[in-house]
Design an enzyme around this catalytic site. Sequence first.
Site, short mmCIF file in Angstrom:
data_model
loop_
_atom_site.label_atom_id
_atom_site.label_comp_id
_atom_site.label_asym_id
_atom_site.label_seq_id
_atom_site.Cartn_x
_atom_site.Cartn_y
_atom_site.Cartn_z
N VAL A 271 -4.56 -1.13 1.87
CA VAL A 271 -3.44 -0.20 1.86
C VAL A 271 -3.45 0.64 0.59
O VAL A 271 -3.81 0.15 -0.47
CB VAL A 271 -2.11 -0.97 1.97
CG1 VAL A 271 -0.92 -0.03 1.92
CG2 VAL A 271 -2.07 -1.78 3.26
N ASN A 273 -3.23 4.95 -1.33
CA ASN A 273 -3.60 6.36 -1.24
C ASN A 273 -5.10 6.58 -1.13
O ASN A 273 -5.56 7.49 -0.43
CB ASN A 273 -3.04 7.13 -2.44
CG ASN A 273 -1.53 7.21 -2.41
OD1 ASN A 273 -0.93 7.38 -1.35
ND2 ASN A 273 -0.90 7.07 -3.55
N GLU A 295 -6.24 -5.81 8.99
CA GLU A 295 -4.99 -6.54 8.91
C GLU A 295 -3.78 -5.62 8.92
O GLU A 295 -2.70 -5.99 9.37
CB GLU A 295 -4.96 -7.41 7.65
CG GLU A 295 -5.13 -6.67 6.36
CD GLU A 295 -5.20 -7.59 5.15
OE1 GLU A 295 -5.21 -8.82 5.37
OE2 GLU A 295 -5.23 -7.09 4.03
N ASN A 385 -0.24 -8.34 -7.39
CA ASN A 385 0.27 -8.63 -6.05
C ASN A 385 -0.36 -9.90 -5.48
O ASN A 385 0.30 -10.86 -5.20
CB ASN A 385 0.01 -7.45 -5.11
CG ASN A 385 0.66 -6.17 -5.61
OD1 ASN A 385 1.78 -6.20 -6.10
ND2 ASN A 385 -0.04 -5.06 -5.52
#
Length: 503
Positions: A271, A273, A295, A385
């Site tokens: 995920v 830009n 995913e 993350n």
Amino acid sequence: MSTASRIRCADLNDRIMSAKEAAALIPNGVNVGMSGFTGAGYPKAIPQALADHIREQREQGTEYKIGVFTGASTAPELDGVLSEVNGMSFRIPYQSDPIGRKNINEGRMDYMDVHLSHLGPDVAAGFYGKISVAVIEVVGITEEGHLIPSSSVGNNKTWVDVADKVIIEVNHGQPAGLEGMHDIYQEDFLPPHRKPIPVLKPEDRVGTPYIKCPKEKIAAIVETNSTDRNSSFSEPDEASKQIAQNILQFFDDEIKAGRLPKELLPIQSGVGNIANAVLAGLNDGPYKNLTSYTEVLQDGMLEMLKSGTLKMASCTSFSLSPEANQELAENIEEYKDRIMLRQQEVSNHPEVIRRLGIIAMNGMIEADIYGNVNSTHVMGTRVMNGIGGSGDFARNGYLSIFMTPSLAKGGAISTIVPMVSHVDHTEHDVQVIVTEQGLADLRGLCPRKRALEVINKCAHPDYRDRLLDYFERATKNGRGQHTPHNLAEALSWHENFEETGKM
């Protein structure tokens, strides 16, 4: 809200209650499996009510915390509100909330980072203790009491299977047309009962459209009317566009060399830009009849489906901007036969990824000159993350590509370093590294040749000479020529940044 249209099982109408009443059914100290994956399909009302309940308990002098298990990251309405009240003692397997990240890095919350394909089977095997409660967002409930999944599947089937009681949020804000888009594989994932997952191509349906849940397990049903909260993607900058062009040129070269078919192979994309820039480049290029086994389906893939460049996408979750969410909702019947949402044990399953020959494209924080990649930790100690599914795809894909701009923090940081400060993907799982400077194809190269490829093709000119100097001196220190290092200064760039704010 029309209850009749979404809750079709009359036997369950007596379990409809408020979010506050449902939250009170979650005891202190338990592990809770919640739905949600990359800001899609997470419960919207119960976590907020639970956060209020935690505040009330604290005011009465009772410490109250729970362990939270999800599919991946969620949103402020879940991770955010529970982090604000420091209500999570343990979090797994991925998070992206800034308050939660702060709590983790300051030691107020335990966090475990795991491969996304592993968590469901590991929980079912009992590796992490008991999951007492499942809190799951759904689109509706069938006449039989089966759950119609929402905009993500993630680990929801596992949470429903292992929990003692299940609390349901029926979200009228999610498109009812999602019904039928899901494929829930019903077989056992634990040894010695595992069977081969019969997915031979991304469009293969191998399960059912519903999650089966015994009606006696359902303790509460809460009706909501909220959309997923996902942010818009910004327009790709010049570095992202150049990274995309470097990858597209690589694909063209691979096709000419006979190592890829003209339709490529199923693509997986992380995920962000840069990923969206790559997908936009594919959409604008000569490619047709592409498929995706990934995913997360984000804006770029939805555009590819809309244009016809992509004929089929298999995933476990959406990660769409508000604009793309609206596009999906308004035209869901046109997309329904070309999108399949599976549980993450299947979408990220190593054997399926290996068999289908996935082209894996993922972001990173930094790479070192030998091809080791750090995708989770800033300066080696502060988690961002999590590894997410990147390891599932990088280790098992046909092609493993990692990408990032060559500079960060306005040039204060080089993303190509002598030695990564934290290793998520070893050199054995990394085939291609890409920055806006160029593309390093590491296949078939020994460590010393990989180093020169990475430095000369991917490093920013501001740091390239320093990297070459480090490598050349390392080759002369007499400590070994297979993977040369100067151990005393291998992490000195990171130490410089911590001390001076610049590598």
